[in-house]
Design a protein around this motif. Structure first.
Motif, PDB file in Angstrom:
ATOM      1  N   ASP A 368       0.824  -1.213   0.000  1.00 27.94           N
ATOM      2  CA  ASP A 368       0.000   0.000   0.000  1.00 27.94           C
ATOM      3  C   ASP A 368       0.858   1.262   0.000  1.00 27.94           C
ATOM      4  OD1 ASP A 368      -2.200  -1.558  -0.015  1.00 27.94           O
ATOM      5  OD2 ASP A 368      -2.780  -1.221   2.072  1.00 27.94           O
ATOM      6  N   GLU A 369       1.974   1.222   0.694  1.00 26.87           N
ATOM      7  CA  GLU A 369       2.867   2.392   0.720  1.00 26.87           C
ATOM      8  C   GLU A 369       3.426   2.687  -0.671  1.00 26.87           C
ATOM      9  OE1 GLU A 369       5.660   1.289   3.737  1.00 26.87           O
ATOM     10  OE2 GLU A 369       4.553   2.315   5.353  1.00 26.87           O
ATOM     11  N   LYS A 370       3.765   1.626  -1.389  1.00 27.11           N
ATOM     12  CA  LYS A 370       4.269   1.813  -2.762  1.00 27.11           C
ATOM     13  C   LYS A 370       3.183   2.404  -3.659  1.00 27.11           C
ATOM     14  CE  LYS A 370       7.763  -1.853  -2.808  1.00 27.11           C
ATOM     15  NZ  LYS A 370       8.150  -3.165  -3.380  1.00 27.11           N
ATOM     16  N   GLU A 371       1.958   1.890  -3.515  1.00 29.57           N
ATOM     17  CA  GLU A 371       0.846   2.393  -4.323  1.00 29.57           C
ATOM     18  C   GLU A 371       0.561   3.854  -4.008  1.00 29.57           C
ATOM     19  OE1 GLU A 371      -2.541  -0.098  -3.918  1.00 29.57           O
ATOM     20  OE2 GLU A 371      -1.612  -1.824  -4.916  1.00 29.57           O
ATOM     21  N   THR A 374       3.174   6.002  -5.596  1.00 31.12           N
ATOM     22  CA  THR A 374       2.951   6.131  -7.043  1.00 31.12           C
ATOM     23  C   THR A 374       1.846   7.126  -7.344  1.00 31.12           C
ATOM     24  OG1 THR A 374       3.635   3.825  -7.371  1.00 31.12           O
ATOM     25  CG2 THR A 374       2.387   4.858  -9.153  1.00 31.12           C
ATOM     26  N   VAL A 375       0.757   7.063  -6.581  1.00 35.93           N
ATOM     27  CA  VAL A 375      -0.360   7.986  -6.781  1.00 35.93           C
ATOM     28  C   VAL A 375       0.089   9.427  -6.552  1.00 35.93           C
ATOM     29  CG1 VAL A 375      -2.623   8.702  -5.909  1.00 35.93           C
ATOM     30  CG2 VAL A 375      -2.118   6.280  -6.243  1.00 35.93           C
ATOM     31  N   LYS A 376       0.898   9.631  -5.503  1.00 35.46           N
ATOM     32  CA  LYS A 376       1.394  10.989  -5.206  1.00 35.46           C
ATOM     33  C   LYS A 376       2.280  11.504  -6.335  1.00 35.46           C
ATOM     34  CE  LYS A 376       1.313  10.878  -0.130  1.00 35.46           C
ATOM     35  NZ  LYS A 376       2.141  10.855   1.082  1.00 35.46           N
ATOM     36  N   MET A 392     -11.647  14.235  -6.792  1.00 37.89           N
ATOM     37  CA  MET A 392     -11.431  12.799  -6.975  1.00 37.89           C
ATOM     38  C   MET A 392     -10.049  12.397  -6.481  1.00 37.89           C
ATOM     39  SD  MET A 392     -11.125  10.625 -10.492  1.00 37.89           S
ATOM     40  CE  MET A 392      -9.450  11.254 -10.673  1.00 37.89           C
ATOM     41  N   LEU A 393      -9.040  13.213  -6.812  1.00 40.64           N
ATOM     42  CA  LEU A 393      -7.670  12.910  -6.413  1.00 40.64           C
ATOM     43  C   LEU A 393      -7.522  12.975  -4.888  1.00 40.64           C
ATOM     44  CD1 LEU A 393      -4.822  12.294  -7.425  1.00 40.64           C
ATOM     45  CD2 LEU A 393      -4.402  14.756  -7.512  1.00 40.64           C
ATOM     46  N   TYR A 394      -8.161  13.963  -4.282  1.00 42.93           N
ATOM     47  CA  TYR A 394      -8.108  14.111  -2.820  1.00 42.93           C
ATOM     48  C   TYR A 394      -8.724  12.890  -2.141  1.00 42.93           C
ATOM     49  CZ  TYR A 394      -9.137  15.916   1.852  1.00 42.93           C
ATOM     50  OH  TYR A 394      -9.238  16.068   3.202  1.00 42.93           O
ATOM     51  N   ARG A 395      -9.870  12.444  -2.682  1.00 37.95           N
ATOM     52  CA  ARG A 395     -10.541  11.276  -2.096  1.00 37.95           C
ATOM     53  C   ARG A 395      -9.693  10.019  -2.270  1.00 37.95           C
ATOM     54  NH1 ARG A 395     -16.699  12.340  -4.337  1.00 37.95           N
ATOM     55  NH2 ARG A 395     -17.273  13.963  -2.810  1.00 37.95           N
ATOM     56  N   LYS A 396      -9.047   9.900  -3.422  1.00 32.63           N
ATOM     57  CA  LYS A 396      -8.224   8.720  -3.677  1.00 32.63           C
ATOM     58  C   LYS A 396      -7.043   8.664  -2.717  1.00 32.63           C
ATOM     59  CE  LYS A 396      -6.316   6.109  -7.541  1.00 32.63           C
ATOM     60  NZ  LYS A 396      -6.073   6.087  -9.007  1.00 32.63           N
ATOM     61  N   TYR A 400      -6.297   5.791   0.303  1.00 28.73           N
ATOM     62  CA  TYR A 400      -5.039   5.052   0.481  1.00 28.73           C
ATOM     63  C   TYR A 400      -4.475   5.253   1.890  1.00 28.73           C
ATOM     64  CZ  TYR A 400      -4.227   3.289  -4.244  1.00 28.73           C
ATOM     65  OH  TYR A 400      -4.299   2.577  -5.413  1.00 28.73           O
ATOM     66  N   LYS A 401      -4.567   6.478   2.367  1.00 27.10           N
ATOM     67  CA  LYS A 401      -4.033   6.770   3.707  1.00 27.10           C
ATOM     68  C   LYS A 401      -4.843   6.033   4.775  1.00 27.10           C
ATOM     69  CE  LYS A 401      -2.154  11.317   2.515  1.00 27.10           C
ATOM     70  NZ  LYS A 401      -2.350  12.784   2.626  1.00 27.10           N
ATOM     71  N   ARG A 402      -6.195   5.993   4.572  1.00 31.26           N
ATOM     72  CA  ARG A 402      -7.030   5.297   5.552  1.00 31.26           C
ATOM     73  C   ARG A 402      -6.725   3.797   5.557  1.00 31.26           C
ATOM     74  NH1 ARG A 402     -11.745   6.503   3.742  1.00 31.26           N
ATOM     75  NH2 ARG A 402     -12.510   4.453   3.084  1.00 31.26           N
ATOM     76  N   LYS A 403      -6.476   3.230   4.368  1.00 27.43           N
ATOM     77  CA  LYS A 403      -6.110   1.814   4.283  1.00 27.43           C
ATOM     78  C   LYS A 403      -4.838   1.537   5.080  1.00 27.43           C
ATOM     79  CE  LYS A 403      -6.116  -0.168   0.239  1.00 27.43           C
ATOM     80  NZ  LYS A 403      -5.911  -0.326  -1.237  1.00 27.43           N
TER      81      LYS A 403
END
Length: 418
Positions: A368-371, A374-376, A392-396, A400-403
């Motif tokens: 998840d940290e790698k993902e 990558t998103v950032k 949309m980007l903020y929610r995404k 990821y952070k909540r996961k």
């Protein structure tokens, strides 16, 4: 100097005439008359060999008719061949071979004619078919069989070729006209689909959710009844059409639920959310069990029944409810993953089970940290001034952070047990 089939006169070598030909000069004396005669006798031996080789080829090959032109050319060459010997038997042998080959060729052409007549019958039997794909393949097969079949008598060639080709032309002309008609019809049909998409947009923009839903049902039925168009042209319209109708239905469903649900005052909603968050927090403690998952699903159903817009005072409890819900289901997933990786997981001690789950959750955190990284990175490279994109980007990123927060929470809990 005399020879049975020629003579030398004035230093020139003559071949005696045969088969109504006159005597002719075939060479000159070079060193001696005897050596010159020997040279031209040897050349006749070569001529005999050519005839023998041709005869052998004809005997050994199945396609005997293919040697006819070679025979004719050899016979013409022998009539003018420079050598001393008896050419008459060679010519006569070639004449006999030609007669033999002509009989074979004639029989082959008769057989080829019968085969091609049968192919024409087959072509006539399918030329009116409207099974375009299968019949096209059949015509390809017929064409290959036609090509592989040898020639017919020259005087019949044009008639037989035209008969076969006219069947193929009739079928492929019909196919062409059919698909051209389909293309025209598709152009008309696509206009119907485009109009339905416009109606879906208008329905989605309506404030009355029930009226929008009724229109949605009507245009979805019309969509199913509309004519055919190529998939690549219909798909983009369908993607937008289905998305709009799904949103219309979701809004209608929420509206109906809110209408059926008892009207809660804001402070009552806050109390309800606080209670749901506390109950989900309790379920999130300890190991996951089927009973906890069942209870968590019931709490989720109660949550969905609440008004979509929550009071500001309930935001903290709302976040806690969502977080602990994720913890409950992440623990259930972790248990399933551990059992799938270790057949003897049930037989292990609690300490061993916790260690296995800790190792698995660490791997998931790393992924998840790698993902998230990558998103950032992608977000930094791609900037847009559209507010929808930013939201949309903020929610995404938030998801990821909540996961990660959920997994780190579970890892901490497992570490405290060891």
């Amino acid at each position: 100097m005399e020879h049975p089939y020629g003579y030398i006169k004035d230093s020139k070598v003559y071949l005696k005439g045969f088969l109504n030909q006159e005597d002719r000069v075939i060479g000159e004396v070079k060193e001696s008359e005897a050596s010159t005669i020997k040279y031209f006798e040897d050349r006749f031996v070569l001529a005999e060999k050519k005839v023998a080789d041709l005869k052998k080829d004809i005997e050994e090959n199945q396609n005997k008719g293919s040697f006819l032109m070679k025979l004719i050319h050899l016979r013409e060459a022998l009539m003018n061949y420079d050598a001393l010997g008896n050419f008459v038997p060679l010519i006569e042998e070639l004449d006999q071979l030609e007669e033999y080959l002509n009989e074979i060729i004639h029989a082959n052409r008769d057989r080829n004619l019968e085969i091609k007549k049968e192919l024409i019958k087959e072509a006539e039997g399918i030329k009116d078919s409207t099974d375009w794909k299968e019949t096209s393949e059949k015509f390809k097969d017929l064409k290959m069989r036609w090509i592989k079949t040898g020639p017919v008598a020259p005087e019949l060639k044009e008639e037989i070729e035209n008969a076969f080709q006219s069947c193929a032309d009739e079928f492929f002309d019909n196919r062409k006209n059919y698909f051209e008609g389909l293309a025209l019809q598709a152009d008309e049909n696509i206009k119907v689909y485009e109009a339905l998409v416009v109606q879906a947009r208008e329905a989605f923009a309506m404030h009355d959710a029930k009226q929008a839903f009724e229109i949605s049902k009507k245009i979805q039925k019309q969509w199913k009844e509309s004519g055919k168009v190529p998939a690549e042209r219909r798909q983009p319209l369908w993607d937008e059409f289905s998305k709009l109708n799904n949103r219309i239905f979701s809004r209608f469903k929420r509206t109906m639920q809110n209408d059926r649900a008892p009207r809660l005052r804001p402070f009552e909603v806050v109390k309800k959310i606080e209670k749901l968050a506390e109950e989900m927090s309790y379920l999130a403690q300890g190991d996951s069990t089927p009973e906890k998952i069942s209870k968590a699903k019931r709490l989720q159903a109660e949550w969905k029944a609440l008004p979509p817009k929550k009071p500001r005072e309930a935001q903290q409890y709302s976040r806690l409810f969502v977080f602990f819900t994720d913890v409950v289901f992440e623990k259930s997933f972790l248990n399933k993953l551990a059992r799938s990786k270790y057949d003897n997981f049930h037989d292990l001690s609690d300490r061993e089970k916790n260690q296995i789950k800790s190792n698995i959750i660490k791997d998931l955190i790393g992924r998840d940290e790698k993902e998230l990284s990558t998103v950032k990175e992608n977000a930094e490279k791609f900037h847009s001034h559209e507010s929808d994109f930013e939201t949309m980007l903020y929610r995404k990123l938030g998801a990821y952070k909540r996961k990660l927060d959920v997994k780190n929470h579970i890892l901490k809990e497992l570490s405290n047990k060891n």
